[in-house]
Scaffold this motif. Structure first.
Motif, mmCIF file in Angstrom:
data_model
loop_
_atom_site.group_PDB
_atom_site.id
_atom_site.type_symbol
_atom_site.label_atom_id
_atom_site.label_comp_id
_atom_site.label_asym_id
_atom_site.label_seq_id
_atom_site.Cartn_x
_atom_site.Cartn_y
_atom_site.Cartn_z
ATOM 1 N N ASP A 42 0.837 -1.189 0.000
ATOM 2 C CA ASP A 42 0.000 0.000 0.000
ATOM 3 C C ASP A 42 0.876 1.244 0.000
ATOM 4 N N PHE A 43 0.262 2.371 -0.283
ATOM 5 C CA PHE A 43 0.998 3.624 -0.464
ATOM 6 C C PHE A 43 1.819 3.996 0.779
ATOM 7 N N TYR A 44 1.166 4.095 1.923
ATOM 8 C CA TYR A 44 1.875 4.555 3.110
ATOM 9 C C TYR A 44 2.901 3.557 3.628
ATOM 10 N N PRO A 45 2.621 2.256 3.643
ATOM 11 C CA PRO A 45 3.678 1.310 4.024
ATOM 12 C C PRO A 45 4.898 1.380 3.109
ATOM 13 N N THR A 46 4.659 1.636 1.831
ATOM 14 C CA THR A 46 5.793 1.765 0.901
ATOM 15 C C THR A 46 6.641 2.976 1.251
ATOM 16 N N LEU A 47 5.976 4.116 1.512
ATOM 17 C CA LEU A 47 6.710 5.304 1.931
ATOM 18 C C LEU A 47 7.463 5.042 3.239
ATOM 19 N N ALA A 48 6.803 4.347 4.164
ATOM 20 C CA ALA A 48 7.429 4.058 5.459
ATOM 21 C C ALA A 48 8.676 3.193 5.284
ATOM 22 N N ASP A 49 8.600 2.224 4.376
ATOM 23 C CA ASP A 49 9.765 1.367 4.123
ATOM 24 C C ASP A 49 10.935 2.177 3.593
ATOM 25 N N LEU A 50 10.652 3.093 2.670
ATOM 26 C CA LEU A 50 11.716 3.919 2.098
ATOM 27 C C LEU A 50 12.336 4.822 3.161
ATOM 28 N N MET A 76 12.755 7.639 15.666
ATOM 29 C CA MET A 76 11.906 7.252 14.537
ATOM 30 C C MET A 76 12.260 5.860 14.033
ATOM 31 N N LEU A 77 13.549 5.541 14.013
ATOM 32 C CA LEU A 77 13.953 4.214 13.572
ATOM 33 C C LEU A 77 13.480 3.152 14.560
ATOM 34 N N GLU A 78 13.571 3.462 15.845
ATOM 35 C CA GLU A 78 13.099 2.510 16.858
ATOM 36 C C GLU A 78 11.603 2.279 16.723
ATOM 37 N N PHE A 79 10.866 3.356 16.467
ATOM 38 C CA PHE A 79 9.422 3.211 16.247
ATOM 39 C C PHE A 79 9.152 2.315 15.043
ATOM 40 N N SER A 80 9.886 2.538 13.974
ATOM 41 C CA SER A 80 9.699 1.735 12.768
ATOM 42 C C SER A 80 9.986 0.265 13.030
ATOM 43 N N VAL A 81 11.057 0.006 13.766
ATOM 44 C CA VAL A 81 11.420 -1.375 14.071
ATOM 45 C C VAL A 81 10.361 -2.045 14.930
ATOM 46 N N ASN A 82 9.819 -1.301 15.890
ATOM 47 C CA ASN A 82 8.879 -1.889 16.847
ATOM 48 C C ASN A 82 7.474 -2.044 16.286
ATOM 49 N N TYR A 83 7.060 -1.139 15.389
ATOM 50 C CA TYR A 83 5.657 -1.122 14.996
ATOM 51 C C TYR A 83 5.395 -1.340 13.514
ATOM 52 N N GLN A 143 7.721 -3.265 11.460
ATOM 53 C CA GLN A 143 8.427 -4.451 10.962
ATOM 54 C C GLN A 143 7.449 -5.604 10.810
ATOM 55 N N THR A 144 7.476 -6.278 9.664
ATOM 56 C CA THR A 144 6.623 -7.443 9.470
ATOM 57 C C THR A 144 7.249 -8.652 10.135
ATOM 58 N N GLU A 145 6.462 -9.661 10.396
ATOM 59 C CA GLU A 145 6.920 -10.814 11.155
ATOM 60 C C GLU A 145 8.024 -11.587 10.466
ATOM 61 N N ASP A 146 8.065 -11.558 9.132
ATOM 62 C CA ASP A 146 9.066 -12.338 8.410
ATOM 63 C C ASP A 146 10.347 -11.557 8.174
ATOM 64 N N GLU A 147 10.437 -10.338 8.711
ATOM 65 C CA GLU A 147 11.646 -9.536 8.546
ATOM 66 C C GLU A 147 12.501 -9.651 9.790
ATOM 67 N N ASP A 148 13.798 -9.583 9.610
ATOM 68 C CA ASP A 148 14.707 -9.589 10.743
ATOM 69 C C ASP A 148 14.605 -8.261 11.469
ATOM 70 N N VAL A 149 14.450 -8.325 12.781
ATOM 71 C CA VAL A 149 14.342 -7.121 13.583
ATOM 72 C C VAL A 149 15.733 -6.593 13.864
ATOM 73 N N VAL A 150 15.956 -5.347 13.512
ATOM 74 C CA VAL A 150 17.257 -4.706 13.716
ATOM 75 C C VAL A 150 17.052 -3.442 14.527
ATOM 76 N N SER A 151 17.661 -3.369 15.692
ATOM 77 C CA SER A 151 17.547 -2.184 16.529
ATOM 78 C C SER A 151 18.434 -1.090 15.972
ATOM 79 N N PRO A 152 18.205 0.173 16.383
ATOM 80 C CA PRO A 152 19.077 1.260 15.915
ATOM 81 C C PRO A 152 20.534 1.011 16.238
#
Length: 424
Positions: free
Chosen positions: A250-258, A363-370, A372-381
């Motif tokens: 979707d549009f916003y998840p794509t922007l969020a990923d970038l 912001m990066l911590e927020f992105s990682v915590n909220y 991140q999809t389940e199949d992605e590796d979680v990487v902290s800042p």
């Protein structure tokens, strides 16, 4: 030993950029502007075929191409950084989201126009993995061994040292460096080809500080701070280059990923720009610069300049009891020194840097915590920096690396006044 080592470091600075002696952003040879990935891969193919001279030529060209790409990104980002955020359009003025979108569109249009005039952007853009390979100085590992095979041992030492400055625990290069030390005196050839300009000025300032030349030390440390923040700004700009999109979203998840990918890169800038000396990383580098600066100004009886430096230090290490005591000391004698409340505020450039880097990490911590999809590796800042991918080449007959070339470089800034008395 410290002063001798610092003098040596300063003497070899003139050669530090020999790797790029043919590099010019403004007049890069048109015939040499090739895709980075194909140039680098061609160099590795020649390396595997043991065609050392040809491999070296293209390895060095790939390094210049990487720098050209990095400088070009920074150039366009800087040119487009002043795109207006406001809008005369009434609808956009009353709708924050429209104003943000308009700014993005204006910025994109500016970047498109700028990049159209730079030949390097007319080529296929290298992937993020390849860019990280260059950021981690992996090409110098190949250069080191190729120079060794051609019996250019001095250049091999410089290449090995360049890798070790970024990766001081690299076992292979540590063995190689120890081997070179058994053949000849290597100190003259310990050149970091990727050294940032502020690193040498920092070392010079520390040397002057240790010699109690506080006036010139403060002058050079001010220059170090300015150049470091310039380098950090360029690093952030380089993180806003091209990105690959691998899936439909979707549009916003794509922007969020970038934005998340860009944030990961930006958070790593501080780590990538932190210098190391003799195998030791200068911890809390920005805070350290202000620590030296505040004491130098105090010794110069310029407390009006020292107090803001102490406050700036506290941004990065609020629990430091020594600096807390220093600020309390300044406050106690504030009337005698003519200090006002504004003098106990952090310097503007330090506050801006602190707020920017703190917000990026949040912001990066927020992105990682909220996000991140389940199949992605979680990487902290803190884990945003990637590990170095080493080539498989291992050299035989080389011992362990035992000593650092600038050991014991650090001298902690004094923390108590000489006599505990107020300067006249």
């Amino acid at each position: 030993m410290l002063l001798r080592s610092l003098c040596l470091a300063l003497l070899i600075l003139a050669e530090a950029r020999a790797q790029y002696e043919k590099y010019s952003f403004r007049s890069f040879p048109q015939e040499d502007i090739l895709p980075l990935h194909s140039t680098y891969n061609f160099a590795l193919e020649r390396y595997a075929e043991e065609k050392w001279t040809e491999s070296l030529r293209y390895l060095e060209l790939s390094l210049r191409l990487h720098r050209l790409l990095r400088d070009s990104e920074a150039f366009c980002s800087g040119n487009c950084s002043s795109v207006r955020r406001d809008d005369d359009d009434a609808a956009a003025a009353h709708d924050g989201s429209l104003r943000v979108v308009r700014h993005i569109l204006l910025r994109a249009a500016c970047l498109k126009k700028c990049k159209a005039d730079l030949p390097v952007f007319n080529l296929s853009y290298p992937g993020r993995d390849l860019l990280e390979t260059f950021e981690n100085r992996v090409p110098y590992r190949y250069i080191q061994y190729a120079q060794y095979q051609l019996n250019n041992l001095e250049k091999a030492v410089s290449a090995a040292h360049t890798v070790l400055k970024k990766n001081p625990t690299d076992a292979y290069l540590m063995k190689n460096m120890k081997y070179y030390q058994t053949l000849f005196e290597v100190e003259e050839y310990l050149i970091d080809h990727e050294e940032q300009p502020y690193e040498s000025i920092f070392l010079k300032s520390v040397k002057l500080y240790n010699n109690q030349d506080f006036s010139n030390s403060a002058r050079d440390m001010e220059q170090t701070i300015t150049q470091y923040f310039d380098a950090h700004r360029l690093c952030l700009a380089g993180c806003e280059g091209s990105y690959e999109i691998f899936e439909f979203k979707d549009f916003y998840p794509t922007l969020a990923d970038l934005f998340t990918d860009a944030l990961k890169c930006k958070v790593k800038c501080e780590e990538n720009l932190t210098p190391s000396v003799g195998g030791f990383v200068v911890e809390k580098f920005v805070a350290t610069m202000y620590h030296y600066l505040q004491f130098s100004y105090y010794k110069l009886n310029d407390v009006k300049s020292a107090a803001p430096c102490a406050a700036s230090y506290m941004l990065f290490d609020r629990e430091d009891q020594v600096m807390q005591q220093n600020i309390a000391y300044y406050r106690f004698y504030r009337e005698q020194w003519g200090l006002e409340e504004i003098d106990f505020e952090p310097r503007p450039e330090a506050l801006k840097y602190f707020n920017e880097t703190t917000k990026q990490k949040e912001m990066l911590e927020f992105s990682v915590n909220y996000l991140q999809t389940e199949d992605e590796d979680v990487v902290s800042p803190e884990e945003a920096s990637s590990s170095v991918q080493h080539p498989d080449t291992e050299f035989e007959g080389m011992g362990d690396y035992e000593e650092s070339f600038l050991a014991e470089w650090w001298q902690e800034p004094k923390t108590k006044w000489d006599a505990g008395e107020v300067a006249d």
